[in-house]
Design a protein around this motif. Sequence first.
Motif, PDB file in Angstrom:
ATOM      1  N   PHE A  76      -3.615  -7.460   4.155  1.00  0.00           N
ATOM      2  CA  PHE A  76      -3.924  -6.230   3.422  1.00  0.00           C
ATOM      3  C   PHE A  76      -3.016  -6.008   2.206  1.00  0.00           C
ATOM      4  CE2 PHE A  76      -5.397  -5.668   7.753  1.00  0.00           C
ATOM      5  CZ  PHE A  76      -6.672  -5.160   7.572  1.00  0.00           C
ATOM      6  N   LEU A  77      -2.298  -7.023   1.767  1.00  0.00           N
ATOM      7  CA  LEU A  77      -1.393  -6.861   0.623  1.00  0.00           C
ATOM      8  C   LEU A  77      -2.133  -6.384  -0.624  1.00  0.00           C
ATOM      9  CD1 LEU A  77       0.895 -10.020   0.957  1.00  0.00           C
ATOM     10  CD2 LEU A  77       1.220  -7.744   1.938  1.00  0.00           C
ATOM     11  N   VAL A  78      -3.401  -6.740  -0.762  1.00  0.00           N
ATOM     12  CA  VAL A  78      -4.162  -6.333  -1.953  1.00  0.00           C
ATOM     13  C   VAL A  78      -4.297  -4.817  -2.061  1.00  0.00           C
ATOM     14  CG1 VAL A  78      -5.478  -8.444  -2.339  1.00  0.00           C
ATOM     15  CG2 VAL A  78      -6.306  -6.757  -0.685  1.00  0.00           C
ATOM     16  N   LEU A  79      -4.049  -4.092  -0.985  1.00  0.00           N
ATOM     17  CA  LEU A  79      -4.101  -2.625  -1.081  1.00  0.00           C
ATOM     18  C   LEU A  79      -2.986  -2.086  -1.963  1.00  0.00           C
ATOM     19  CD1 LEU A  79      -5.092  -1.532   2.529  1.00  0.00           C
ATOM     20  CD2 LEU A  79      -6.429  -1.251   0.439  1.00  0.00           C
ATOM     21  N   GLY A  80      -2.042  -2.930  -2.341  1.00  0.00           N
ATOM     22  CA  GLY A  80      -1.044  -2.522  -3.318  1.00  0.00           C
ATOM     23  C   GLY A  80      -1.597  -2.387  -4.727  1.00  0.00           C
TER      24      GLY A  80
ATOM     25  N   TRP B 188       0.839  -1.206   0.000  1.00  0.00           N
ATOM     26  CA  TRP B 188       0.000   0.000   0.000  1.00  0.00           C
ATOM     27  C   TRP B 188       0.869   1.250   0.000  1.00  0.00           C
ATOM     28  CZ3 TRP B 188      -1.498   3.335   4.431  1.00  0.00           C
ATOM     29  CH2 TRP B 188      -2.483   4.273   4.083  1.00  0.00           C
ATOM     30  N   LEU B 189       1.880   1.280   0.845  1.00  0.00           N
ATOM     31  CA  LEU B 189       2.782   2.430   0.894  1.00  0.00           C
ATOM     32  C   LEU B 189       3.501   2.626  -0.443  1.00  0.00           C
ATOM     33  CD1 LEU B 189       4.394   1.890   4.427  1.00  0.00           C
ATOM     34  CD2 LEU B 189       2.436   3.347   3.838  1.00  0.00           C
ATOM     35  N   GLU B 190       3.821   1.526  -1.102  1.00  0.00           N
ATOM     36  CA  GLU B 190       4.572   1.602  -2.349  1.00  0.00           C
ATOM     37  C   GLU B 190       3.789   2.288  -3.465  1.00  0.00           C
ATOM     38  OE1 GLU B 190       8.098   0.712  -4.750  1.00  0.00           O
ATOM     39  OE2 GLU B 190       7.602   1.224  -2.676  1.00  0.00           O
ATOM     40  N   LEU B 191       2.476   2.404  -3.331  1.00  0.00           N
ATOM     41  CA  LEU B 191       1.702   3.160  -4.323  1.00  0.00           C
ATOM     42  C   LEU B 191       2.083   4.631  -4.331  1.00  0.00           C
ATOM     43  CD1 LEU B 191      -1.925   1.723  -3.911  1.00  0.00           C
ATOM     44  CD2 LEU B 191      -0.307   1.274  -5.773  1.00  0.00           C
ATOM     45  N   GLY B 192       2.658   5.114  -3.255  1.00  0.00           N
ATOM     46  CA  GLY B 192       3.141   6.488  -3.214  1.00  0.00           C
ATOM     47  C   GLY B 192       2.062   7.504  -2.899  1.00  0.00           C
ATOM     48  N   ILE B 193       2.408   8.745  -3.133  1.00  0.00           N
ATOM     49  CA  ILE B 193       1.584   9.885  -2.738  1.00  0.00           C
ATOM     50  C   ILE B 193       0.819  10.417  -3.940  1.00  0.00           C
ATOM     51  CG2 ILE B 193       1.692  12.238  -1.812  1.00  0.00           C
ATOM     52  CD1 ILE B 193       4.414  11.339  -0.516  1.00  0.00           C
TER      53      ILE B 193
ATOM     54  N   GLN C 263      11.410  -8.341   4.368  1.00  0.00           N
ATOM     55  CA  GLN C 263      10.286  -8.550   3.451  1.00  0.00           C
ATOM     56  C   GLN C 263       9.609  -7.220   3.127  1.00  0.00           C
ATOM     57  OE1 GLN C 263       6.861 -10.775   5.038  1.00  0.00           O
ATOM     58  NE2 GLN C 263       6.931 -12.060   3.194  1.00  0.00           N
ATOM     59  N   ALA C 264       9.417  -6.389   4.132  1.00  0.00           N
ATOM     60  CA  ALA C 264       8.815  -5.071   3.898  1.00  0.00           C
ATOM     61  C   ALA C 264       9.655  -4.241   2.937  1.00  0.00           C
ATOM     62  CB  ALA C 264       8.658  -4.337   5.227  1.00  0.00           C
ATOM     63  N   LEU C 265      10.962  -4.268   3.111  1.00  0.00           N
ATOM     64  CA  LEU C 265      11.842  -3.478   2.247  1.00  0.00           C
ATOM     65  C   LEU C 265      11.815  -3.998   0.809  1.00  0.00           C
ATOM     66  CD1 LEU C 265      14.825  -3.107   4.724  1.00  0.00           C
ATOM     67  CD2 LEU C 265      13.184  -1.327   4.078  1.00  0.00           C
ATOM     68  N   LEU C 266      11.704  -5.315   0.652  1.00  0.00           N
ATOM     69  CA  LEU C 266      11.593  -5.878  -0.693  1.00  0.00           C
ATOM     70  C   LEU C 266      10.280  -5.479  -1.357  1.00  0.00           C
ATOM     71  CD1 LEU C 266      12.986  -9.492  -0.113  1.00  0.00           C
ATOM     72  CD2 LEU C 266      14.062  -7.687  -1.470  1.00  0.00           C
ATOM     73  N   ARG C 267       9.237  -5.330  -0.568  1.00  0.00           N
ATOM     74  CA  ARG C 267       7.921  -5.011  -1.116  1.00  0.00           C
ATOM     75  C   ARG C 267       7.729  -3.524  -1.404  1.00  0.00           C
ATOM     76  NH1 ARG C 267       4.203  -8.887   2.890  1.00  0.00           N
ATOM     77  NH2 ARG C 267       4.543 -10.838   1.728  1.00  0.00           N
ATOM     78  N   ALA C 268       8.565  -2.689  -0.853  1.00  0.00           N
ATOM     79  CA  ALA C 268       8.428  -1.242  -1.077  1.00  0.00           C
ATOM     80  C   ALA C 268       9.804  -0.626  -1.355  1.00  0.00           C
ATOM     81  CB  ALA C 268       7.765  -0.577   0.118  1.00  0.00           C
ATOM     82  N   PRO C 269      10.414  -0.999  -2.475  1.00  0.00           N
ATOM     83  CA  PRO C 269      11.770  -0.503  -2.759  1.00  0.00           C
ATOM     84  C   PRO C 269      11.842   1.004  -2.945  1.00  0.00           C
ATOM     85  CG  PRO C 269      10.836  -1.638  -4.668  1.00  0.00           C
ATOM     86  CD  PRO C 269       9.916  -1.901  -3.525  1.00  0.00           C
ATOM     87  N   ASN C 270      10.758   1.615  -3.401  1.00  0.00           N
ATOM     88  CA  ASN C 270      10.787   3.062  -3.651  1.00  0.00           C
ATOM     89  C   ASN C 270      10.396   3.875  -2.420  1.00  0.00           C
ATOM     90  OD1 ASN C 270      11.426   2.863  -6.539  1.00  0.00           O
ATOM     91  ND2 ASN C 270       9.389   1.982  -6.714  1.00  0.00           N
ATOM     92  N   GLN C 271       9.270   3.522  -1.815  1.00  0.00           N
ATOM     93  CA  GLN C 271       8.741   4.355  -0.739  1.00  0.00           C
ATOM     94  C   GLN C 271       9.372   4.067   0.618  1.00  0.00           C
ATOM     95  OE1 GLN C 271       6.995   6.910  -1.471  1.00  0.00           O
ATOM     96  NE2 GLN C 271       6.819   6.319  -3.612  1.00  0.00           N
TER      97      GLN C 271
ATOM     98  N   LYS D  85       1.304  10.417   4.951  1.00  0.00           N
ATOM     99  CA  LYS D  85       1.517  10.442   6.397  1.00  0.00           C
ATOM    100  C   LYS D  85       2.207   9.172   6.872  1.00  0.00           C
ATOM    101  CE  LYS D  85      -1.069  10.374  10.766  1.00  0.00           C
ATOM    102  NZ  LYS D  85      -2.392  10.510  11.410  1.00  0.00           N
ATOM    103  N   TYR D  86       1.736   8.019   6.380  1.00  0.00           N
ATOM    104  CA  TYR D  86       2.277   6.761   6.893  1.00  0.00           C
ATOM    105  C   TYR D  86       3.581   6.359   6.220  1.00  0.00           C
ATOM    106  CZ  TYR D  86      -1.558   6.445  10.054  1.00  0.00           C
ATOM    107  OH  TYR D  86      -2.415   6.721  11.087  1.00  0.00           O
ATOM    108  N   ILE D  87       3.836   6.827   5.032  1.00  0.00           N
ATOM    109  CA  ILE D  87       5.174   6.655   4.443  1.00  0.00           C
ATOM    110  C   ILE D  87       6.194   7.413   5.286  1.00  0.00           C
ATOM    111  CG2 ILE D  87       6.650   7.280   2.479  1.00  0.00           C
ATOM    112  CD1 ILE D  87       4.121   6.762   0.695  1.00  0.00           C
TER     113      ILE D  87
END
Length: 404
Positions: free
Chosen positions: A366-370, A85-90, A139-147, A101-103
């Motif tokens: 909640f992975l589907v929020l990506g 979800w965070l990886e979707l960005g702003i 695992q979190a870092l692999l899932r959100a390399p950008n954000q 906010k949460y990023i």
Amino acid sequence: MNRIIAIIIFSFPFYAYSQNVSEDGKMQRDYYVQTLVRIAHPVLDALSKNELKKRMPLEAKYPDTRKDFMHLEAFGRLLAGMAPWLELGIDDTEEGKLRKKYIELSVICIRNATDPKAPDFMNFNVGKQPLVDAAFLAQALLRAPNQLWGNLDSKTKNNVLNALKSSRVISPGYNNWLLFSAIIEAALQKYDNSGDKMRMDYAVRQMLLWYKGDGAYGDGPDFHWDYYNSFVIQPMFLEILQVLKANGLDPENNYDLALDRASRYAAVQERLISPEGTYPLLGRSITYRFGAFQLLSKIALMKALPPKLTPQQVRFALYTVIKKQIEAPGTFDDQGWLRIGFYGSQPELAENYICTGSLYLCSQAFLVLGLPASDAFWTDENVDWTSRMVYKGKSAFIDKSIKK
């Protein structure tokens, strides 16, 4: 006063089922987002202020054995579920502003968790348990390399790498723990080109040997009736293989094989959900609640569901499961922290290794929020999941095993 503040922070609308199917997907996404934020906020707010060790309560059967591990447990597991979800960005939407906010909070939290001089610096190498939760942070870092990784300053990146490497002193057990070592090495390979290829290769080879058929792996040589294929085994196995494949280290194309098996297991998981949105109280670690459906959520995120299983079935089913469990009285304490239980507060369901921090593995559902809000997963109308369909007297597809 603290209780009033908590009520204000963590209160949000619980929506009734709408007959207007064009609105169902949006309503359900809103519910997923607000529920994830409700779970996450106490952890991230406290850690961002270097107050997690001060503020986080400890509930456990044997508190003295868990107090040194629970902070990394809560943070690593939570962030792994939030990461897509965070990886979707702003963006300019209300949800996009909430992500901002949460990023920002998450980046500060990573800094505090890995800074040896910070009050909330976490335990990455003393005892056995830190290997598990360093793996979830990886695992979190692999899932959100950008954000996540991409927004860290150079000093924090170095601290993260050092923290992950420090966990190498912990020897994994001869079971799913091999994957914890391997996914840490996968993150080190991706971000530092320093991953231990032997640890990754050993984990991969053992998992292939422990495959039991029809989409399920043993947890070690033996098979267990529990949700560990979803809690840990298949998601981490796929992500390790993904890194190996990207680095030209998967010559036998085990990634595609593992993905086919994971797709089959996801189909089984969807059929485990009853017409009412309940599922079997089966095996250990049941207090991870709907984290039991991490793999189903992940396969939907990857758009790798079996052809006869629609994304909308998964969306509707997961929404119903999450809503039923999260709204059970006693799920949260007065300050918004999760309490041990499956349906509400049920501390008797905790194994010796379960504590407050462990419970945040539920965020993995909640992975589907990506998937962005514009994706058909969210915009198409509701479709009943399999058991709900069958118990309405509708047609459904015959379930079939796989042979590979």
